[in-house]
Design a protein around this motif. Structure first.
Motif, PDB file in Angstrom:
ATOM      1  N   GLY A 214      -0.280  25.806   3.780  1.00 55.25           N
ATOM      2  CA  GLY A 214       0.444  25.778   2.513  1.00 55.25           C
ATOM      3  C   GLY A 214       0.461  24.439   1.806  1.00 55.25           C
ATOM      4  O   GLY A 214       0.943  24.335   0.679  1.00 55.25           O
ATOM      5  N   GLU A 215      -0.094  23.388   2.429  1.00 54.41           N
ATOM      6  CA  GLU A 215      -0.116  22.044   1.823  1.00 54.41           C
ATOM      7  C   GLU A 215      -1.519  21.739   1.302  1.00 54.41           C
ATOM      8  O   GLU A 215      -2.510  21.914   2.026  1.00 54.41           O
ATOM      9  CB  GLU A 215       0.267  20.996   2.870  1.00 54.41           C
ATOM     10  N   CYS A 216      -1.611  21.274   0.069  1.00 55.21           N
ATOM     11  CA  CYS A 216      -2.910  20.905  -0.488  1.00 55.21           C
ATOM     12  C   CYS A 216      -3.406  19.629   0.198  1.00 55.21           C
ATOM     13  O   CYS A 216      -2.754  18.589   0.130  1.00 55.21           O
ATOM     14  CB  CYS A 216      -2.818  20.687  -1.995  1.00 55.21           C
ATOM     15  N   VAL A 217      -4.549  19.728   0.872  1.00 55.30           N
ATOM     16  CA  VAL A 217      -5.087  18.581   1.615  1.00 55.30           C
ATOM     17  C   VAL A 217      -6.488  18.203   1.118  1.00 55.30           C
ATOM     18  O   VAL A 217      -7.254  17.543   1.824  1.00 55.30           O
ATOM     19  CB  VAL A 217      -5.132  18.885   3.137  1.00 55.30           C
ATOM     20  N   GLU A 218      -6.820  18.628  -0.084  1.00 57.74           N
ATOM     21  CA  GLU A 218      -8.164  18.402  -0.636  1.00 57.74           C
ATOM     22  C   GLU A 218      -8.571  16.930  -0.586  1.00 57.74           C
ATOM     23  O   GLU A 218      -9.719  16.612  -0.257  1.00 57.74           O
ATOM     24  CB  GLU A 218      -8.223  18.916  -2.077  1.00 57.74           C
ATOM     25  N   GLN A 219      -7.645  16.024  -0.871  1.00 59.74           N
ATOM     26  CA  GLN A 219      -7.951  14.587  -0.865  1.00 59.74           C
ATOM     27  C   GLN A 219      -8.046  14.043   0.555  1.00 59.74           C
ATOM     28  O   GLN A 219      -9.002  13.345   0.906  1.00 59.74           O
ATOM     29  CB  GLN A 219      -6.866  13.827  -1.640  1.00 59.74           C
ATOM     30  N   GLU A 220      -7.062  14.397   1.385  1.00 63.17           N
ATOM     31  CA  GLU A 220      -6.990  13.842   2.746  1.00 63.17           C
ATOM     32  C   GLU A 220      -8.202  14.208   3.600  1.00 63.17           C
ATOM     33  O   GLU A 220      -8.669  13.400   4.405  1.00 63.17           O
ATOM     34  CB  GLU A 220      -5.715  14.311   3.458  1.00 63.17           C
ATOM     35  N   ILE A 221      -8.704  15.417   3.438  1.00 56.99           N
ATOM     36  CA  ILE A 221      -9.796  15.858   4.314  1.00 56.99           C
ATOM     37  C   ILE A 221     -11.134  15.209   3.965  1.00 56.99           C
ATOM     38  O   ILE A 221     -12.103  15.345   4.720  1.00 56.99           O
ATOM     39  CB  ILE A 221      -9.962  17.395   4.314  1.00 56.99           C
ATOM     40  N   ARG A 222     -11.194  14.461   2.842  1.00 58.56           N
ATOM     41  CA  ARG A 222     -12.442  13.802   2.457  1.00 58.56           C
ATOM     42  C   ARG A 222     -12.492  12.345   2.930  1.00 58.56           C
ATOM     43  O   ARG A 222     -13.472  11.642   2.657  1.00 58.56           O
ATOM     44  CB  ARG A 222     -12.611  13.828   0.933  1.00 58.56           C
ATOM     45  N   SER A 223     -11.469  11.884   3.647  1.00 59.37           N
ATOM     46  CA  SER A 223     -11.423  10.488   4.096  1.00 59.37           C
ATOM     47  C   SER A 223     -12.468  10.234   5.185  1.00 59.37           C
ATOM     48  O   SER A 223     -12.925  11.155   5.868  1.00 59.37           O
ATOM     49  CB  SER A 223     -10.034  10.156   4.648  1.00 59.37           C
ATOM     50  N   LEU A 224     -12.831   8.949   5.359  1.00 62.83           N
ATOM     51  CA  LEU A 224     -13.805   8.592   6.390  1.00 62.83           C
ATOM     52  C   LEU A 224     -13.240   8.862   7.782  1.00 62.83           C
ATOM     53  O   LEU A 224     -13.987   9.205   8.703  1.00 62.83           O
ATOM     54  CB  LEU A 224     -14.205   7.111   6.257  1.00 62.83           C
ATOM     55  N   GLU A 225     -11.906   8.737   7.943  1.00 62.71           N
ATOM     56  CA  GLU A 225     -11.304   9.023   9.251  1.00 62.71           C
ATOM     57  C   GLU A 225     -11.564  10.465   9.656  1.00 62.71           C
ATOM     58  O   GLU A 225     -11.957  10.747  10.794  1.00 62.71           O
ATOM     59  CB  GLU A 225      -9.791   8.757   9.225  1.00 62.71           C
ATOM     60  N   VAL A 226     -11.359  11.393   8.729  1.00 65.25           N
ATOM     61  CA  VAL A 226     -11.629  12.806   9.026  1.00 65.25           C
ATOM     62  C   VAL A 226     -13.124  13.010   9.245  1.00 65.25           C
ATOM     63  O   VAL A 226     -13.542  13.697  10.187  1.00 65.25           O
ATOM     64  CB  VAL A 226     -11.098  13.718   7.900  1.00 65.25           C
ATOM     65  N   SER A 227     -13.958  12.388   8.399  1.00 61.10           N
ATOM     66  CA  SER A 227     -15.414  12.515   8.547  1.00 61.10           C
ATOM     67  C   SER A 227     -15.882  12.045   9.914  1.00 61.10           C
ATOM     68  O   SER A 227     -16.808  12.610  10.498  1.00 61.10           O
ATOM     69  CB  SER A 227     -16.138  11.701   7.462  1.00 61.10           C
ATOM     70  N   SER A 228     -15.229  11.017  10.440  1.00 63.93           N
ATOM     71  CA  SER A 228     -15.618  10.438  11.728  1.00 63.93           C
ATOM     72  C   SER A 228     -15.193  11.296  12.917  1.00 63.93           C
ATOM     73  O   SER A 228     -15.673  11.083  14.034  1.00 63.93           O
ATOM     74  CB  SER A 228     -15.023   9.036  11.883  1.00 63.93           C
ATOM     75  N   HIS A 229     -14.287  12.245  12.683  1.00 63.21           N
ATOM     76  CA  HIS A 229     -13.781  13.059  13.793  1.00 63.21           C
ATOM     77  C   HIS A 229     -14.152  14.536  13.699  1.00 63.21           C
ATOM     78  O   HIS A 229     -13.900  15.300  14.638  1.00 63.21           O
ATOM     79  CB  HIS A 229     -12.244  12.949  13.868  1.00 63.21           C
ATOM     80  N   VAL A 230     -14.751  14.945  12.577  1.00 64.54           N
ATOM     81  CA  VAL A 230     -14.934  16.382  12.351  1.00 64.54           C
ATOM     82  C   VAL A 230     -16.016  17.019  13.230  1.00 64.54           C
ATOM     83  O   VAL A 230     -15.870  18.160  13.661  1.00 64.54           O
ATOM     84  CB  VAL A 230     -15.201  16.674  10.851  1.00 64.54           C
ATOM     85  N   SER A 231     -17.107  16.291  13.527  1.00 65.06           N
ATOM     86  CA  SER A 231     -18.194  16.912  14.301  1.00 65.06           C
ATOM     87  C   SER A 231     -17.764  17.355  15.701  1.00 65.06           C
ATOM     88  O   SER A 231     -18.115  18.460  16.123  1.00 65.06           O
ATOM     89  CB  SER A 231     -19.405  15.975  14.372  1.00 65.06           C
ATOM     90  N   PRO A 232     -17.003  16.543  16.460  1.00 65.45           N
ATOM     91  CA  PRO A 232     -16.538  17.021  17.769  1.00 65.45           C
ATOM     92  C   PRO A 232     -15.644  18.268  17.657  1.00 65.45           C
ATOM     93  O   PRO A 232     -15.726  19.163  18.493  1.00 65.45           O
ATOM     94  CB  PRO A 232     -15.745  15.829  18.326  1.00 65.45           C
ATOM     95  N   ILE A 233     -14.811  18.313  16.609  1.00 67.38           N
ATOM     96  CA  ILE A 233     -13.955  19.486  16.399  1.00 67.38           C
ATOM     97  C   ILE A 233     -14.814  20.714  16.100  1.00 67.38           C
ATOM     98  O   ILE A 233     -14.615  21.799  16.652  1.00 67.38           O
ATOM     99  CB  ILE A 233     -12.967  19.240  15.234  1.00 67.38           C
ATOM    100  N   ALA A 234     -15.801  20.531  15.221  1.00 71.35           N
ATOM    101  CA  ALA A 234     -16.655  21.649  14.797  1.00 71.35           C
ATOM    102  C   ALA A 234     -17.560  22.156  15.918  1.00 71.35           C
ATOM    103  O   ALA A 234     -18.096  23.263  15.827  1.00 71.35           O
ATOM    104  CB  ALA A 234     -17.500  21.234  13.604  1.00 71.35           C
TER     105      ALA A 234
END
Length: 230
Positions: A88-108
């Motif tokens: 329910g929270e808009c996270v469009e901006q937060e999910i584009r950060s380098l921190e998220v980019s650096s952690h997304v592949s192991p999650i995926a």
């Protein structure tokens, strides 16, 4: 005109989402950003402290909390594109950060995460008339999609695009860090056990290293018309 399913796969930061969003808007289809879904799970895990000090994922804890993770998309009339919502929270901006980019592949790469996301994606696209982009749309999510595109570009070009995007948003960016991240994600995405990134046998490859947004848009529209006018 018959409705079809359009699957756009490819490497990180090669403009898949921009292409898919523009095409969906142009032809009146629903757009689903599957990368944003994995980024949202990553953001959830970061917020909940589900990464160990060595960068590994606390998989048992994440799996127990997966039923609590709800990802939806809501059309933004100001941008003309859908925004991503996490519980329910808009996270469009937060999910584009380098921190998220650096952690997304192991999650995926985690099987139970992919299973949950693929089920949601297939539900979203069951009625066709959908454009979906990601890493395994044409191979796993919609293997019977009528139009499959595989997008690629050089790592340096993709890193520069990512750098420019972050700077334009006023977010911190270092080109060398971004290039390293792009190369690491390429390796992880193409070597994971579950649904690795690969070009489907019946996908059309598009190298957009030296194409403008307008050229890409026209190329995609031409492929769409070829499929829907048959």
């Amino acid at each position: 005109m018959k409705k079809i399913t359009i699957a756009i796969d490819g490497h990180s930061s090669c403009g898949k989402s921009t292409m898919a969003k523009d095409l969906a808007r142009e032809v009146g289809y629903v757009y689903v950003d599957t990368g944003a879904m994995y980024r949202s799970v990553t953001l959830y895990a970061l917020r909940r402290g589900l990464f160990a000090d060595d960068g590994s994922v606390k998989t048992a804890e994440l799996e127990a909390q997966m039923p609590e993770i709800r990802i939806t998309f809501k059309f933004n009339p100001e941008t003309g594109r859908p925004d991503t919502y996490l519980n329910g929270e808009c996270v469009e901006q937060e999910i584009r950060s380098l921190e998220v980019s650096s952690h997304v592949s192991p999650i995926a790469a985690i099987p139970f995460v992919r299973t949950a996301m693929v089920a949601q994606q297939q539900q979203m696209g069951k009625d066709k008339g959908v454009v979906m982009d990601g890493r395994d749309i044409g191979t796993t999510v919609f293997p019977d999609a009528e139009l499959k595109i595989f997008v690629t570009a050089s790592a340096e070009v993709r890193a520069q695009r990512r750098y420019d995007e972050l700077k334009a948003k006023g977010m911190p960016a270092d080109f060398d860090d971004i290039l390293k991240n792009v190369q690491e994600r390429d390796y992880i995405d193409s070597h994971r056990e579950v649904s690795p990134l690969r070009k489907a046998d019946d996908a059309i490859e598009l190298d957009n290293s030296h194409m403008t947004i307008a050229e890409q848009k026209q190329w995609l529209l031409d492929r769409f018309r070829e499929k829907t006018n048959k």
